[in-house]
Structure formats: structure tokens, C-alpha cells
Scaffold this motif. Sequence first.
Motif, PDB file in Angstrom:
ATOM      1  N   LEU A  54      31.937  38.621  39.914  1.00  0.00           N
ATOM      2  CA  LEU A  54      33.392  38.579  40.076  1.00  0.00           C
ATOM      3  C   LEU A  54      34.058  38.032  38.822  1.00  0.00           C
ATOM      4  N   ASP A  55      33.431  37.021  38.212  1.00  0.00           N
ATOM      5  CA  ASP A  55      33.993  36.414  37.009  1.00  0.00           C
ATOM      6  C   ASP A  55      34.021  37.413  35.853  1.00  0.00           C
ATOM      7  N   ASP A  56      33.005  38.258  35.771  1.00  0.00           N
ATOM      8  CA  ASP A  56      32.990  39.308  34.750  1.00  0.00           C
ATOM      9  C   ASP A  56      34.154  40.268  34.951  1.00  0.00           C
ATOM     10  N   MET A  57      34.433  40.607  36.212  1.00  0.00           N
ATOM     11  CA  MET A  57      35.570  41.481  36.509  1.00  0.00           C
ATOM     12  C   MET A  57      36.879  40.813  36.129  1.00  0.00           C
ATOM     13  N   PHE A  58      36.996  39.520  36.430  1.00  0.00           N
ATOM     14  CA  PHE A  58      38.245  38.798  36.177  1.00  0.00           C
ATOM     15  C   PHE A  58      38.550  38.716  34.680  1.00  0.00           C
ATOM     16  N   THR A  59      37.517  38.487  33.874  1.00  0.00           N
ATOM     17  CA  THR A  59      37.734  38.364  32.427  1.00  0.00           C
ATOM     18  C   THR A  59      38.142  39.683  31.794  1.00  0.00           C
ATOM     19  N   SER A  60      37.895  40.792  32.481  1.00  0.00           N
ATOM     20  CA  SER A  60      38.260  42.106  31.934  1.00  0.00           C
ATOM     21  C   SER A  60      39.632  42.579  32.406  1.00  0.00           C
ATOM     22  N   TRP A 110      42.063  32.711  38.530  1.00  0.00           N
ATOM     23  CA  TRP A 110      40.741  33.037  39.061  1.00  0.00           C
ATOM     24  C   TRP A 110      40.646  32.838  40.573  1.00  0.00           C
ATOM     25  N   ASN A 111      41.170  31.719  41.068  1.00  0.00           N
ATOM     26  CA  ASN A 111      41.067  31.466  42.508  1.00  0.00           C
ATOM     27  C   ASN A 111      41.763  32.541  43.325  1.00  0.00           C
ATOM     28  N   SER A 112      42.903  32.996  42.852  1.00  0.00           N
ATOM     29  CA  SER A 112      43.628  34.061  43.543  1.00  0.00           C
ATOM     30  C   SER A 112      42.827  35.354  43.525  1.00  0.00           C
ATOM     31  N   PHE A 113      42.201  35.656  42.402  1.00  0.00           N
ATOM     32  CA  PHE A 113      41.378  36.860  42.271  1.00  0.00           C
ATOM     33  C   PHE A 113      40.177  36.804  43.212  1.00  0.00           C
ATOM     34  N   LYS A 114      39.532  35.664  43.249  1.00  0.00           N
ATOM     35  CA  LYS A 114      38.368  35.490  44.122  1.00  0.00           C
ATOM     36  C   LYS A 114      38.767  35.592  45.594  1.00  0.00           C
ATOM     37  N   GLU A 115      39.881  34.954  45.948  1.00  0.00           N
ATOM     38  CA  GLU A 115      40.352  35.000  47.330  1.00  0.00           C
ATOM     39  C   GLU A 115      40.716  36.418  47.742  1.00  0.00           C
ATOM     40  N   TYR A 116      41.288  37.178  46.800  1.00  0.00           N
ATOM     41  CA  TYR A 116      41.632  38.572  47.114  1.00  0.00           C
ATOM     42  C   TYR A 116      40.398  39.340  47.548  1.00  0.00           C
ATOM     43  N   HIS A 117      39.306  39.195  46.818  1.00  0.00           N
ATOM     44  CA  HIS A 117      38.110  39.977  47.142  1.00  0.00           C
ATOM     45  C   HIS A 117      37.419  39.515  48.423  1.00  0.00           C
ATOM     46  N   SER A 118      37.441  38.213  48.688  1.00  0.00           N
ATOM     47  CA  SER A 118      36.861  37.772  49.967  1.00  0.00           C
ATOM     48  C   SER A 118      37.693  38.283  51.126  1.00  0.00           C
ATOM     49  N   ASN A 119      39.026  38.250  50.981  1.00  0.00           N
ATOM     50  CA  ASN A 119      39.903  38.785  52.023  1.00  0.00           C
ATOM     51  C   ASN A 119      39.757  40.296  52.165  1.00  0.00           C
ATOM     52  N   LEU A 120      39.586  40.976  51.023  1.00  0.00           N
ATOM     53  CA  LEU A 120      39.432  42.429  51.044  1.00  0.00           C
ATOM     54  C   LEU A 120      38.176  42.837  51.807  1.00  0.00           C
ATOM     55  N   ALA A 121      37.070  42.166  51.494  1.00  0.00           N
ATOM     56  CA  ALA A 121      35.820  42.479  52.189  1.00  0.00           C
ATOM     57  C   ALA A 121      35.930  42.175  53.677  1.00  0.00           C
ATOM     58  N   LYS A 164      39.902  55.987  35.086  1.00  0.00           N
ATOM     59  CA  LYS A 164      41.110  55.202  34.828  1.00  0.00           C
ATOM     60  C   LYS A 164      41.452  54.280  35.997  1.00  0.00           C
ATOM     61  N   GLY A 165      40.561  54.160  36.948  1.00  0.00           N
ATOM     62  CA  GLY A 165      40.843  53.363  38.151  1.00  0.00           C
ATOM     63  C   GLY A 165      40.553  51.895  37.938  1.00  0.00           C
ATOM     64  N   ASN A 166      41.453  51.190  37.312  1.00  0.00           N
ATOM     65  CA  ASN A 166      41.250  49.762  37.108  1.00  0.00           C
ATOM     66  C   ASN A 166      41.449  48.991  38.408  1.00  0.00           C
ATOM     67  N   PHE A 167      41.285  47.676  38.318  1.00  0.00           N
ATOM     68  CA  PHE A 167      41.375  46.837  39.515  1.00  0.00           C
ATOM     69  C   PHE A 167      42.688  47.023  40.261  1.00  0.00           C
ATOM     70  N   PHE A 174      32.893  48.770  46.614  1.00  0.00           N
ATOM     71  CA  PHE A 174      32.036  47.610  46.862  1.00  0.00           C
ATOM     72  C   PHE A 174      30.678  47.793  46.196  1.00  0.00           C
ATOM     73  N   ASN A 175      30.082  48.966  46.396  1.00  0.00           N
ATOM     74  CA  ASN A 175      28.742  49.213  45.853  1.00  0.00           C
ATOM     75  C   ASN A 175      28.728  49.199  44.332  1.00  0.00           C
ATOM     76  N   VAL A 176      29.804  49.685  43.697  1.00  0.00           N
ATOM     77  CA  VAL A 176      29.856  49.761  42.236  1.00  0.00           C
ATOM     78  C   VAL A 176      30.237  48.427  41.608  1.00  0.00           C
ATOM     79  N   ASN A 177      31.190  47.721  42.219  1.00  0.00           N
ATOM     80  CA  ASN A 177      31.786  46.556  41.563  1.00  0.00           C
ATOM     81  C   ASN A 177      31.389  45.191  42.128  1.00  0.00           C
ATOM     82  N   LEU A 178      31.030  45.114  43.398  1.00  0.00           N
ATOM     83  CA  LEU A 178      30.833  43.814  44.034  1.00  0.00           C
ATOM     84  C   LEU A 178      29.391  43.524  44.420  1.00  0.00           C
TER      85      LEU A 178
END
Length: 741
Positions: A623-629, A641-652, A574-577, A608-612
Motif C-alpha cells: 500500500l505504501d508503494d502505491m501511496f508514494t506513486s 497516508w492514513n486516509s489512503f490506508k483507511e480508504y482501501h480497508s473500507n473499500l475491501a 491510464k487507470g490510476n488510483f 484487488f488481485n493486481v494492486n492489493l
Amino acid sequence: MRNYIGSFLAFFCLISVSFSQTKTIEKGSYLSTNKGQKIKLNLLEDNKYELVFYSGNYQVKGDSLLFTPSAKSENGFELAFKNDKKAKKIKIKFSDAVYYYSFYVGTQKGSGNVQYQRLSDIKDKVNPQGDKIDVDFEIEKADFLYLVYEQYGGDDSKVSKFALPKDVSEVTIKYNLDAIGDLNISGFYDPKTNELMISEQSGKSPLVFRNAKDVQPEKTSQITPLENKTIPNWTYPGKEPLVNDDFGTAVDSTVVETDPLPATYDFKLKIENNLKSALSSNKSAKNKFLVVAVDSKNTSAKADFDTFIKDQETQIGYTMYDSYHPEYDMYNFYLATADDKKWLKTNKITDPSVVILNNNGDVLAVANSNLTEKQYQFNYYDGLYKKLQRTEGFSAFSKTVKNKKATDADIIQAFNKVAVLEATYEYETESNDENPTDFKFVNTALDKKEVNQIWKNLITAHQKDTKPNMYLVETILKEIKNQGFSKQFFKDDKVLNDTDFLSIDYLIKHYDAIDAERAAFNAKEGETHLIGSLNTEISAALQQNKYVTENDIAADKNEGKTISVYKKLIAGGKGNFEAYQNYFTFLEEAQDKDGSNTTYLKEFSTYFNVNLATDKGSVIEKLDDMFTSLDPSSDYSYNGWNSFKEYHSNLANSAAWTVVSKPGNSSFIKSAITWSEYSLVVAKNNPYYLDTLAQLYYKDGQKQKAIETQTLAVKYLTAEVEEETAIEIKETLSKMQNGTY
């Protein structure tokens, strides 16, 4: 490094022109610089000119010519937002509010009532000395912001509705008085004189023009309202007469149009002729209150009551518009007669009075006033209905828990009835200057310890449930999000306790069953419910609790329990984004006992290993597949989308920087290099990310690669990077080059 990053004819005599590089007036086209509808001035040969409005469409209807502009006017309100997920309230900064008597601020939660206040009233509260033209104040969290500019005399009011981002913490507002709205142009052809007459009545602002060859000024406001309206004689219930600041004169802004459009829906109130029937009728009306008017000393009481009812029916009919809508039908009304003397005496009701009762005939509020004086409070937009709901909820709860015959279902309903009440706004608090004719509400005193014990017993008793009670589920969600009965009863921002974590276990145990039932529960006829995705609801509650506990010594003991809840959600699939997002925020702020962040880094590594991570293919595509879900109601789905992408680059980058900054995380260097390289695939040439990667390379012994990467970090520094940070990045390069890093 971590990245913190006027009339129509008046136009002809109110024209001025500005020029940039030209020394003489050139022939050609000029565009108005005013906010609002753009107008073009053409200077032609032989000293001729044309004043041209933007083109659009027209319709010929009989002798009339109707124009529709091709472009809507700009909004006069300029807004800027600041976001902070930790903010519990929204700061409002209304700049240069010189004509503060002309502005109104309204807030709305979902599809609920719009709560308006005049800016001058707010200013008097926060700045009684009147020595500032800026007005700074706070509001509770809301979904929509309404801003109104009421022109002198109240003839036309500009009403703009804005959507508020979910995490907004501050809104800066400025109004451009030079903004002109859409020009309301129409024409009429007179066949007798062969004349086509064009008229416009709204433009009152002077115009300024700029040469069309020059670069036009950029719009200062990037925030677009959901809708703009120009409303004649705009008003709302309780609105006081408009006061002109220049002359100190009052103008009646509550005048109703003399020729209003007829209501489409013919609404009628059912009026009983005796108290017994009125009480009986109201008992079956689940969401309505009974209003009893007591006015026996008034010889025209019956005529006044009938007039009141007729006006009330008209107003409700306007609100319903096309068909019956129960949410607007909130009250039944009854005029007390001589036969009701005994009942009035028993309830200590004086004459005149307005008495409000619930379905059981219990008195909730009394005002020493006649009904007509209170008419404005009995409409859909006033806060009286919500205050009555709260009063009834408190009273009903007290009676239920004291009733030894109350069933388990009765107690759940009592808690739920209070938990789902809408929170009050800060500026809705009662005034210290009490008006003797105001409604006095029944006060119910409750013991916090007793209430908490009853709730604990209820949650404990339901641990063995084989299927979820959806009213209990809704109450739990409200409570763990600090919106439930504790907030309503005691105004507490409480730290989650053992009972709350036990109730979260109840949600997780019945997760799939709740998810299967919540759509039908939310759509239950005659009721209002809104249960969202459980993983999002629970993770949001846990994250909010983290903010509440920042200054609470009891926070530490909840840390393990909070992590346990996240792990249960993730383990159960149940651990969604959003759950992960809040989980990482929590772990990043919570250090391990040795000062490291190994728990956070282990969890991020798994995510990271499972999703990215990808051995082949495109990182961006994954990343786009994750965003559409994403859940359509999530923040990042809303922000794009840009906010979602920026979140993951900042997270990493953030996870990788944690390894750079804390020696206790050194065992993650190899993984951190992979994370850092990932951040630069998503966001190329980011100097913050390059700085992180270079320092990781150096710590891994790859010194030459580190110097080359740090050189790129210096190369891609821009004016947007803070000076102090830029200096640090340059100093790091020097240290790497001279071996002192």
C-alpha cells in the motif's frame, strides 16, 4: 457490516483565577486559559507574584529592544469541516455571530481575487428579520476561506486564511472573543534616565488563569489557518464604513495610513491624448480594457482625471510591489474631449459617463457617473474585471458564430474564451434595487439549441485529427466538468450527452500527446491555463455527472457509456488510483439488472488481485508503494497516508459486504472472505469488518469460525459505534449461536 462512519498595563487589574481541586489559593504557577498568547502567573513566597510572558528571542538595535515570542498565538476562529463529494456548494454556519457587523467572509479560487462580504450583509439576505444570532448561508466551491474580525474603530483587524479541503461540504465557524493575539512588545532604553521602558498596545481581553499543575484544556479547534495577520485600517474595494452595533454610529474604516511605505515598483499608465490613439493602444493590449471618462460639463474634469490616474498608478504600484506583473495592469484610461462628440453621439453616450471598451473598440459597459466615483472598481480585487471578461466573451462568441468567414480556429477560440471564465459566486448576483449610476453591461442573447449544434459539429469535425488542439482539449475538459460554456451561457448543470462522450473519446485518443504538451501549454506566456492529469480530470467529470444525473431519467442511458470510458482508460494503462476510485463509486451505486452488483465485484476483484493482494511480503508495504506513486495533486496525497490506508480497508470491506447483503452476489463468497480478511490486516479489530467477515464465514459453512469472529466483533464494540448497529451485531451473534441466522 459497512462502516459509515487589551493594553499591557490593564493586565494587572483584570486577573481572575480558577481552581479545580484546591480549596485555598496555592503558591505556584498558573497558565492563562484564554485563546491566543499564553501568559504565566507565578505566585511566590512572601505574597510576591510574577506575570510572565512566554520566553523568546530578543535583538538590541541601538537604543531599541525587539522581542520575538517563541510560540505564536492561537487563532481566534474555530472551524470544523464536514466532507461530502456530492456537495455542489459549501454550507457556512457562523455560530454566535453577535457582533456580526465586525466580521467579514472572503473566498478565493486558486490565486484569483479574494471576494469579501460583511457578515451583516449576508445575514440581512438570509435572515432579514434578524431573530437569529447564527448566520447560515452557502458559497460556491473555493480553495481558500478568509475570515476577518474588525475591532471597534477599525484600528486593527484580525485576518485569517484557511485552506478548504477539496470535498468540503460544510464549514462551522465560531470566533472566540477572548482570544488575544501575539503581544507586540518592544522596549526603549533612555540613557539619560537609565530606564528601560516596555510597552504593548494590542492586548484588550481580560485574562483567566489555571493552576499549571492541573490538566490544561484541550484546544477546541484542530484547523490551523495558513496565515494570521493583524492589519491596521483593514479594508477592501467597496467596503462600507464600519457600524458599531452598540451605539449605531458609523466609523470610517477605509482610512489610509497617513505615512504609508513607498511603492517599490514605480508603475506608470500610458495616457493617450486622443481617442484614435487610445483605441489603437488598447487593441494591442491583449488582456486589458479601455476606460473612457466623459465629463465635459465638469470644469475640473482634467484635474480630477489626473488625480485619478496618479492614485491608480500608486495603488497598482503597491500591488505589483517589486516588478511589473501584467495581471494587475487591467485597464487603459482616456478622458474624452470635444473632438469625440461624434463618437459619443453614435454610441448614445451621455454626460457624465464612464464607458468601458474591449480591444476591438466595442462598448461593453456604461455607467452614468464620473470616473472618481467608480475608482474603487478599477483595482485587482474588484469583480468588475471578471464581469467585463464575461460580457466580452459572450459578445465575441455571438459575433464569431454569426460570421460566415470565421475559421475553425476562430470558433474554437470563441468557445474556449467563454469556457475558461471563472464561475460567479451565488452572492454576486445583481441586486433588485438597481442603482442608476451602476454599470450597465451589454446583454447577448444566445440560442441553446444553436450553440449545442455548433459544438457538436466542431467535435465531429475533429475526430480525425492526427494531433490534439490544446485549446479544444481545455474547452472539452471544462465542458464535461460542468464548468464550460454551457454553465456560463445557460447556467446549466447538464447531463453528459452524446457529444460530450464523443469529446471524451477525442481526449483518450490523443491521451499521450496531450500529456506531453500540457505542461508547456499551462506555462504559455501571457495566458492562463490549468490542464491536469487526464485520467484524473476525466474520472472526476464522470463521477460529478453521476451526481447530476441522480434525479434525471436520462441517467440510465449514460451508464453503459460511462463504464465504457472507464474501461478504455484502464485498458490503455491510464487507470490510476483516482480513476479506479471514481469507477468503483460509480459501479457500487449502479446495480445490475438482476439486482446484483456482479459488474462492480468483477472489476474490484481485478483491481484487488493486481494492486492489493500479496502472496508474500507486507500488505502495508505494498500500500505504501502505491501511496508514494500518487499524483501530488490528488485528494489522498493531500489528505495523507492514513486516509489512503483507511480508504482501501473500507473499500475491501465494502466490496465484501456487498456479497453479504445481496444473494445475487453469492458466487463471490470465497473472494469476499479474502477481501474481508485483507481489511482486518490493514485495520485490526474493527467491529464493522469483523461483522462482515463472520457473516461470510457463516454463509461459507464455516459456522464455528463465524461465531468466534462475531464474538470478537462484539468484544471490540466501542461508544463510537451507533447503538442501533451495536444491537444488530449482538443479535447476529445470538442468531449464529442458536442456529437461526
